[in-house]
Scaffold this active site. Sequence first.
Site, PDB file in Angstrom:
ATOM      1  CD1 TRP A 133      47.493  -6.879 -30.201  1.00 18.11           C
ATOM      2  CD2 TRP A 133      46.026  -7.971 -31.136  1.00 18.11           C
ATOM      3  NE1 TRP A 133      46.488  -6.114 -30.172  1.00 18.11           N
ATOM      4  CE2 TRP A 133      45.633  -6.799 -30.695  1.00 18.11           C
ATOM      5  CE3 TRP A 133      45.076  -9.207 -31.501  1.00 18.11           C
ATOM      6  CZ2 TRP A 133      43.930  -6.607 -30.603  1.00 18.11           C
ATOM      7  CZ3 TRP A 133      43.869  -8.891 -31.407  1.00 18.11           C
ATOM      8  CH2 TRP A 133      43.338  -7.843 -31.213  1.00 18.11           C
ATOM      9  CG  ASP A 186      50.494  -8.409 -36.027  1.00 19.18           C
ATOM     10  OD1 ASP A 186      50.265  -7.357 -36.614  1.00 19.18           O
ATOM     11  OD2 ASP A 186      49.881  -8.877 -34.972  1.00 19.18           O
ATOM     12  CE  LYS A 198      44.821  -1.942 -34.165  1.00 17.44           C
ATOM     13  NZ  LYS A 198      44.966  -3.318 -34.086  1.00 17.44           N
TER      14      LYS A 198
HETATM   15  C1  LIG Z   1      44.501  -4.377 -33.721  1.00 18.31           C
HETATM   16  C2  LIG Z   1      45.918  -5.707 -33.948  1.00 18.31           C
HETATM   17  C3  LIG Z   1      45.552  -6.998 -34.418  1.00 18.31           C
HETATM   18  C4  LIG Z   1      44.170  -7.513 -34.740  1.00 18.31           C
HETATM   19  O1  LIG Z   1      43.790  -6.758 -35.854  1.00 18.31           O
HETATM   20  P1  LIG Z   1      42.313  -7.346 -36.526  1.00 18.31           P
HETATM   21  O2  LIG Z   1      42.477  -6.808 -37.890  1.00 18.31           O
HETATM   22  O3  LIG Z   1      41.303  -6.961 -35.761  1.00 18.31           O
HETATM   23  O4  LIG Z   1      42.262  -8.778 -36.520  1.00 18.31           O
HETATM   24  C5  LIG Z   1      46.376  -7.863 -34.258  1.00 18.31           C
HETATM   25  N1  LIG Z   1      47.800  -7.613 -34.020  1.00 18.31           N
HETATM   26  C6  LIG Z   1      48.085  -6.307 -33.639  1.00 18.31           C
HETATM   27  C7  LIG Z   1      49.490  -5.709 -33.298  1.00 18.31           C
HETATM   28  C8  LIG Z   1      46.967  -5.161 -33.456  1.00 18.31           C
HETATM   29  O5  LIG Z   1      47.378  -3.942 -33.044  1.00 18.31           O
END
Ligand SMILES: *Cc1c(COP(=O)(O)O)cnc(C)c1O
Length: 356
Positions: A99, A165, A189
């Site tokens: 990511w 993030d 998540k």
């Molecule tokens: C799942 C995830 C993403 C991507 O998220 P999307 O909503 O599918 O764009 C980005 N960063 C992390 C740490 C993730 O777990």
Amino acid sequence: MRKHIFNAGPCKLADRTLENTSKAILEFNNSGQSILEVSHRGKDFQAVMDETVELMKEVLNIPDNYSVLFLGGGASLQFCMIPYNFMKKKAFYLNTGTWSSKAITEAKMWGEVIEVSSKDKAFTYIPKDLNVPYDVDYVHITTNNTIRGTEIFDDWTFDAPLIADMSSDILSRPVDVSKYAMIYGGAQKNMGPAGATFVIIRNDMLEKIADRPIPTMLQYGIHIENGSMYNTPPVINIFAIRETLLWVKEMGGLVAMDKLAADRANMLYNAIDNSKMFKSPVAKEDRSRMNIVFVFEDQYKELEAEFVAFAGSKNCVGLKGHRSVGGFRASTYNACTMEDVEVLVAAMKEFEEKHA
Ligand SMILES: *Cc1c(COP(=O)(O)O)cnc(C)c1O
């Protein structure tokens, strides 16, 4: 019967979220209409939006000088929006896996990226003692690495604005929001279904916008001014997030989530560490509590598919490792219970007794 769900995202959600969201889809607030059928600008949905923002502020203890947004486009659109808005010349990115690598690809379109990476050891640890130049526009980190199974557990301090993030560990521990200029993530998540992105942004970041034309939908200022309703927001997702936040509160807030996360992860890592068959590839002090990555010792590798099938026969689903890593991954987000973990640990022991 409900399965023991270890999916990495979308993933297991609280029963309250599923039940009340289903009800609102059938009929919203005794209105004779589904929440999917009413105007997002009507007072009933506006109340849901306002309450969800207030709950975010309350549960995460967000200071008054921050705005909370719910947008579309996923965390992946934030990878682009962040440099588009904030990168004037250069930014520092901590690269701890897939990511963050994707975030870096976007940032390189707008300026220079200073990168520290754990690629040298296949992203199995978190680099520490970062030497961040004094003149970067911002620092970007990924607090939990969903695919590699590493996590940053404390709130770091930098001179430059810190952007995190937190897609996969938001709401799993108390966070000192005041240390961050911005926190963002996909909701799918720990918060709700896929389709909403949460952004927690310190209002003074609007004074640091780069001098370039930015498309309207990609301007943070526009979304703040319009209370996440510049365009039609993801209504059902926001409703589900509200239910999850109410559930987190009922359960005792982030202090309780923190303890449950530790209990689940300890039980599973203990089982892995005490096994002759399974092992963790991740540096001990950086092991994620949300995504527990484990592999077979080399001599058992050909049994991988068999173990996934065996766990499946015990109603444990979602255990196959990410396609880029292999092995196994048990994602133990907030809604995952100790019982889910106990069933998985028992399945691991039984499999080991049969084969090791
Ligand atoms: C799942 C995830 C993403 C991507 O998220 P999307 O909503 O599918 O764009 C980005 N960063 C992390 C740490 C993730 O777990």
